[in-house]
Design an enzyme around this catalytic site. Structure first.
Site, PDB file in Angstrom:
ATOM      1  N   ASP A 133      -9.761   3.046   4.078  1.00 43.93           N
ATOM      2  CA  ASP A 133     -10.795   2.761   3.073  1.00 43.93           C
ATOM      3  C   ASP A 133     -10.373   1.637   2.127  1.00 43.93           C
ATOM      4  O   ASP A 133      -9.308   1.690   1.506  1.00 43.93           O
ATOM      5  CB  ASP A 133     -11.084   4.009   2.228  1.00 43.93           C
ATOM      6  CG  ASP A 133     -11.755   5.112   3.038  1.00 43.93           C
ATOM      7  OD1 ASP A 133     -12.160   4.843   4.179  1.00 43.93           O
ATOM      8  OD2 ASP A 133     -11.859   6.232   2.511  1.00 43.93           O
TER       9      ASP A 133
ATOM     10  N   ASP B 226      -3.780   1.025   5.851  1.00 40.78           N
ATOM     11  CA  ASP B 226      -4.720   1.920   5.180  1.00 40.78           C
ATOM     12  C   ASP B 226      -6.116   1.691   5.776  1.00 40.78           C
ATOM     13  O   ASP B 226      -6.373   0.660   6.404  1.00 40.78           O
ATOM     14  CB  ASP B 226      -4.704   1.589   3.686  1.00 40.78           C
ATOM     15  CG  ASP B 226      -5.771   2.318   2.909  1.00 40.78           C
ATOM     16  OD1 ASP B 226      -5.918   3.542   3.113  1.00 40.78           O
ATOM     17  OD2 ASP B 226      -6.468   1.661   2.092  1.00 40.78           O
TER      18      ASP B 226
ATOM     19  N   ASP C 159      -4.841  -1.342  -0.135  1.00 40.78           N
ATOM     20  CA  ASP C 159      -5.516  -1.828  -1.347  1.00 40.78           C
ATOM     21  C   ASP C 159      -5.233  -0.974  -2.577  1.00 40.78           C
ATOM     22  O   ASP C 159      -5.377  -1.450  -3.700  1.00 40.78           O
ATOM     23  CB  ASP C 159      -7.044  -1.852  -1.137  1.00 40.78           C
ATOM     24  CG  ASP C 159      -7.622  -0.447  -1.091  1.00 40.78           C
ATOM     25  OD1 ASP C 159      -7.144   0.357  -0.268  1.00 40.78           O
ATOM     26  OD2 ASP C 159      -8.522  -0.134  -1.889  1.00 40.78           O
TER      27      ASP C 159
HETATM   28  C1  2M8 Z   1     -10.981  10.296   0.377  1.00 36.45           C
HETATM   29  O1  2M8 Z   1     -10.053   9.263   0.449  1.00 36.45           O
HETATM   30  C2  2M8 Z   1     -10.258   8.091  -0.334  1.00 36.45           C
HETATM   31  C3  2M8 Z   1      -9.112   7.137   0.008  1.00 36.45           C
HETATM   32  O2  2M8 Z   1      -8.933   6.122  -0.877  1.00 36.45           O
HETATM   33  C4  2M8 Z   1     -10.285   8.381  -1.821  1.00 36.45           C
HETATM   34  O3  2M8 Z   1      -9.446   9.129  -2.332  1.00 36.45           O
HETATM   35  O4  2M8 Z   1     -11.173   7.832  -2.461  1.00 36.45           O
HETATM   36  C5  2M8 Z   1     -10.645  11.313   1.461  1.00 36.45           C
HETATM   37  O5  2M8 Z   1     -11.252  12.499   1.144  1.00 36.45           O
HETATM   38  C6  2M8 Z   1     -11.110  10.902   2.828  1.00 36.45           C
HETATM   39  O6  2M8 Z   1     -10.936  11.989   3.701  1.00 36.45           O
HETATM   40  C7  2M8 Z   1     -12.552  10.448   2.794  1.00 36.45           C
HETATM   41  O7  2M8 Z   1     -12.933   9.926   4.033  1.00 36.45           O
HETATM   42  C8  2M8 Z   1     -12.751   9.403   1.714  1.00 36.45           C
HETATM   43  C9  2M8 Z   1     -14.209   9.007   1.603  1.00 36.45           C
HETATM   44  O8  2M8 Z   1     -14.432   8.080   0.570  1.00 36.45           O
HETATM   45  O9  2M8 Z   1     -12.320   9.891   0.446  1.00 36.45           O
HETATM   46 MG    MG Z   2      -7.642   2.357   0.378  1.00 40.91          MG
HETATM   47 MG    MG Z   3      -6.675   5.429   1.773  1.00 43.04          MG
END
Ligand code: 2M8
Ligand code: MG
Ligand code: MG
Length: 278
Positions: A8, A6, A214
């Protein structure tokens, strides 16, 4: 070995989106020819940049398992079920995004005050929510398969809303910040499909998989892998895994935790360059 990760909150810091603490470890894996395959909620547009910045040449999985992008010539032959798009073989697992946007508009009107979809949010509004810069936000908005929602209501209402979506045949996945509304695909199915392609490519050698994540949207990927690494989050608890016998949880957060786990696996000689054995 294949490593699925993953981004983020895992390889990238939850707040700064930087991989700095894991960069040395990534280089070590590259020298050892152990593929790192990104498996993320992010879009193709975001991945093309991040993949390049991380100096990866491997396939990657976008929008929570909605599609796999395989650089052409990764394998001896084009895998069945893929289509050629630019310099990739692409395996889609999902209906297009517009289907889910239409469904939301048609069936969730009484909840419309409680959420904002990515398609309704301006780039600058999205900057404020995510902390990404404007260019990064534009890339996050270029979605092909699912619609992430920013939830504004309380938790009980959110539960009622999600139950409604499930009854409509929607797959609802909780990301770090957003609720992703889309098709019945997930990071785990994508891991399994791609691992099978590697196995075929190397004439049926067994391939050992490691997954690092995570969030809740990583559960399927962690359950599908031979070894699951749950990376500690600064904003939520470790999600519960139901089907996994080899799980480790990192002490450190995000990319520090990522490096901690991979260094341990390297020290225990649990990682090997499957890619040479073909
Ligand atoms: C979104 O993805 C994260 C993944 O955990 C989320 O849902 O909080 C997506 O829109 C992704 O494209 C974007 O880069 C990210 C930014 O925080 O949020
Ligand atoms: Mg994540
Ligand atoms: Mg993710």
């Amino acid at each position: 070995t294949l490593i699925f990760s993953d981004l983020d909150g895992t390889l990238l810091d939850h707040f700064t989106y930087q991989s700095t603490a894991a960069d040395k470890t990534l280089q070590q894996l590259e020298s050892a020819e152990i593929p790192v395959i990104l498996n993320t909620s992010k879009t193709l547009a975001e991945l093309e940049i991040i993949h390049h910045d991380l100096n990866l040449k491997t396939p990657f999985i976008i929008e929570n398992g909605a599609a796999i992008y395989i650089p052409i010539n990764t394998f001896k032959t084009q895998p069945a079920g893929t289509v050629v798009i630019d310099h990739y073989w692409v395996k889609p697992f999902s209906l297009p995004r517009q289907y889910w946007i239409n469904l939301l508009a048609k069936h969730t009107d009484e909840f419309s005050q409680y959420y904002q979809g990515f398609s309704a949010l301006s780039a600058s509004e999205l900057c404020n929510i995510t902390g990404l810069n404007l260019a990064e936000t534009e890339r996050a908005k270029q979605r092909q398969f699912a619609e992430p929602l920013h939830w504004l209501g309380d938790e009980p209402t959110k539960k009622v809303f999600i139950d409604r979506l499930i009854n409509l045949g929607v797959n609802v996945v909780q990301g770090g910040r957003f609720i992703h509304v889309g098709d019945f695909c997930d990071k785990g199915q994508a891991l399994i499909w791609l691992t099978e392609r590697y196995r075929e490519h190397f004439d049926n050698v067994s391939i050992f998989t490691i997954a690092l994540g995570d969030g809740e949207n990583d559960i399927t990927m962690l359950e599908a892998a031979d070894i699951a690494v749950q990376v500690r989050s600064p904003v939520h608890d470790f999600p519960t895994l139901y089907r996994q016998y080899k799980t480790t949880q990192t002490q450190l957060y995000g990319p520090e935790g990522w490096a901690e786990a991979i260094q341990k696996l390297l020290a225990n000689q649990l990682l090997s360059p499957s890619i040479n054995s073909g």
